[in-house]
Design an enzyme around this catalytic site. Structure first.
Site, PDB file in Angstrom:
ATOM      1  N   LYS A   1      -8.539 -49.929  48.456  1.00 49.76           N
ATOM      2  CA  LYS A   1      -8.808 -51.307  48.872  1.00 49.76           C
ATOM      3  C   LYS A   1      -8.353 -51.500  50.314  1.00 49.76           C
ATOM      4  CE  LYS A   1      -7.859 -56.026  47.170  1.00 49.76           C
ATOM      5  NZ  LYS A   1      -7.134 -56.793  46.143  1.00 49.76           N
TER       6      LYS A   1
ATOM      7  N   SER B   1      -5.984 -59.675  40.374  1.00 46.59           N
ATOM      8  CA  SER B   1      -6.979 -59.098  41.274  1.00 46.59           C
ATOM      9  C   SER B   1      -7.457 -57.698  40.959  1.00 46.59           C
ATOM     10  CB  SER B   1      -6.452 -59.110  42.710  1.00 46.59           C
ATOM     11  OG  SER B   1      -6.356 -60.447  43.147  1.00 46.59           O
TER      12      SER B   1
ATOM     13  N   SER C   1      -9.614 -59.999  43.478  1.00 47.16           N
ATOM     14  CA  SER C   1     -10.114 -59.715  44.802  1.00 47.16           C
ATOM     15  C   SER C   1     -10.447 -58.247  45.058  1.00 47.16           C
ATOM     16  CB  SER C   1      -9.111 -60.188  45.843  1.00 47.16           C
ATOM     17  OG  SER C   1      -7.892 -59.528  45.653  1.00 47.16           O
TER      18      SER C   1
END
Lengths: 108, 495
Positions: free
Chosen positions: B49, B168, B144
């Site tokens: 990420k 997330s 996210s």
């Protein structure tokens, strides 16, 4: 109970971030309203919790220098630098007052 | 790498590190030929990420504030993976600074759920013209860590790192039909993970099966002297047994997780799952976590407060975006932050500063910290009364179409979507989302297991048993035609 312009101005100074427009102010209002639900909870006699690891010891490592000497690496990411210094505009000048600032809050 | 290129329309990757990945793969092959692989992860492609620092590869947090920022160091978890010989394919897309539950609010645009292009989903959508369908019907990944989830789900990597502060990692895992593990707070180092909420953030692991998650966990967990919030205990990597007996377990079903808005489909799946355990001889009981519904409000205050502090470092002086204003330090900072952050980030900073004002500190911040203790204690009480694992839904519904998702603002969405995952971060517990079944619309639904602190082995063992029972179907990705779309042109290779 709406937030006063004085407080909004104070927040812009503290955060160095602007509300931008009416939507930004409205966003804060809604956030406060949302947070007010906390007051429904009875927390009499309850200690605030900082960390879930509060029952454990925080260990400090030995005060030995194990890495460093990376000035060039670190300066690479700065936009403005001279020799080994990060260059900042003059300090000790406070953000202009509400009346003199280009902020949405001026209209309020 | 070519699969990444052909699935570029998913917008899962912000940066593809083509050259370095090929080099890493070459070196891995050499090691295998010599009979000296570094470990089980040697040569395995992974994605990270884009809020983890990666040396020499851009780290943006999907924000203008860090566009072009090349970190001089690797986050500890990235370093650990590279030390095992893993091949870093690239950095994945997210909501700006990991604030959001859709992976829609970053500067590189939204991530598309690969299941939008699956036969399973297409069969269930109303027949319109083919291209009209895809453009208006594609669903979000959740967030996210949506990019990471999409990358794993579309087979472009074996495993991906996400982060989990309010759900997330688990939320997009559920929507994308992959396994999403949130480890116990303090188990995996956060050094190099650009922080959102220091007291709740953890690196998350996304994989296609539970065994893979256990492998990745094994290479990441353990004390890091660079992160003082990692515990000192030695971590023993484990392999999960193939034969699992759940009859000695007590599974708790928290009634408050039957939250308003929970789809009847997911409710039914949850119930079916409970029955699976019952039929296998486990004790399944209803339990209560009375403060669950305050978790989101509590999170809202604590998160914005910590964000206000954590975002203060972005001032344009040492790294990142810098505005052209030169009148004074403060005005330069203000201009930089005005131009560098999106509305969501700015909103949270301002809210956080409000709650931290002297006149509000006691009533909001301290109050929220007290409520946090109550939430954490709820779990202590339930786990202390003999419950081994909690079983809950991960999300309220299956993935919604993007066009519908954006009708509500970020804060509203986050408050809705994090409801089932957030309390776990308050208490710092380990939790995992397992793909369970497909919804009526042909989209994945996941269920969540929550375990005792630092009992990842038991958690993953139960999760693996469950995974074997439900036999979640593989995604049938159709051969997709290349979409000529300018918003995808940002995707670049790092040379």
């Amino acid at each position: 109970e709406t937030v006063t312009v004085a407080v909004l101005d104070h927040l812009e100074h503290l955060a160095l971030v602007d509300f931008r427009n009416a939507e930004g102010v409205e966003r804060l209002q809604k956030a406060i309203q949302f947070a007010d639900q906390l007051h429904e909870v009875n927390t009499e006699g309850i200690q605030p919790m900082d960390s879930v690891l509060e029952d454990r010891c925080l260990y400090l490592r030995e005060d030995d220098v194990t890495e460093g000497n990376c000035t060039k690496e670190l300066l690479k990411n700065a936009r403005e630098k001279i020799e080994e210094y990060f260059v900042a505009p003059p300090g000790n000048i406070p953000l202009p007052k509400l009346e003199e600032r280009d902020t949405f809050l001026q209209g309020s | 790498l070519s699969l990444i290129r052909s699935t570029a329309f998913l917008n899962a990757y912000v940066t593809v590190a083509e050259e370095t990945a090929l080099k890493q793969a070459e070196e891995s092959e050499k090691r295998y030929r010599r009979g000296q692989p570094l470990g089980v992860l040697d040569g395995i492609p992974i994605a990270v990420k884009d809020n983890f620092n990666t040396a020499g590869i851009e780290t943006t947090c999907a924000s203008n504030m860090l566009k072009g920022y090349i970190s001089p160091y690797n986050a500890t978890v990235v370093q650990k993976l590279l030390d095992q010989g893993a091949v870093l394919l690239g950095k994945t897309n997210l909501d700006e600074f990991a604030m959001g539950s859709g992976s829609t609010d970053g500067i590189f645009g939204p991530v598309r759920n690969p299941w939008s292009y699956s036969r399973q989903y297409k069969e269930k959508t109303l027949p319109k013209s083919h291209s009209e369908n895809e453009e208006s019907n594609w669903v979000i990944t959740g967030g996210s860590s949506g990019g990471s989830a999409a990358a794993v789900s579309s087979f472009t990597c074996f495993a991906a790192l996400g982060s989990d502060t309010g759900g997330s990692t688990r939320n997009p895992a559920a929507h994308c039909g992959v396994v999403g593990l949130k480890p116990t707070y303090g188990l995996i180092s956060r050094h190099g993970l650009i922080p959102l909420v220091n007291s709740m953030d953890v690196p998350g692991i996304l994989t296609r099966c539970v065994d893979d998650a256990a492998v990745v966990l094994g290479s990441l967990a353990g004390h890091d002297p660079k992160d003082s919030t990692t515990i000192q205990d030695t971590f023993k990597p484990f392999e999960l047994p193939n034969w699992i007996d759940v009859s000695k377990l007590c599974i708790g079903i928290p009634k408050e997780y039957h939250a308003p808005g929970l789809s009847s489909e997911i409710l039914a799946l949850w119930s079916k799952a409970a029955d699976l355990f019952k039929d296998a001889g486990a004790k399944v009981i209803e339990v209560s976590l009375p403060h669950t519904r305050y978790s989101i409000v509590c999170y809202h205050v604590l998160c914005t407060a910590e964000v206000a502090s954590n975002m203060a470092r972005f001032d344009g002086l040492e790294y990142g975006y810098r505005a052209d204003m030169n009148k004074s330090t403060e005005s330069m900072y203000a201009a930089t932050r005005r131009e560098g952050f999106n509305d969501v980030v700015r909103g949270r900073i301002l809210s956080g500063n409000y709650f931290l004002l002297k006149q509000n500190y006691e009533n909001y911040f301290i109050k929220a910290q007290k409520v946090r203790r109550l939430i954490a204690n709820d779990f202590v009480n339930v786990f202390g009364s003999g419950v081994d694992i909690l079983l809950t839904p991960t999300t309220l519904t299956d993935a919604v179409p993007y066009m519908e998702f954006i009708k509500e603002d970020n804060r509203t969405r986050s408050a809705q979507d994090d409801i089932l995952t957030q309390a776990v971060n308050m208490a710092g517990l380990p939790a995992i989302s397992i793909p369970t079944a497909l919804s009526k619309r042909g989209l994945p639904v996941g269920l969540q297991f929550i375990g005792h602190s630092f009992q990842e082995k038991q958690l993953l063992t139960v999760a693996k048993w469950f995974e074997k029972q439900v036999k979640f179907p593989m995604i049938q990705l159709e051969e997709v035609k290349r979409h000529e779309c300018s918003i995808f042109q940002h995707q670049k290779s790092v040379t």
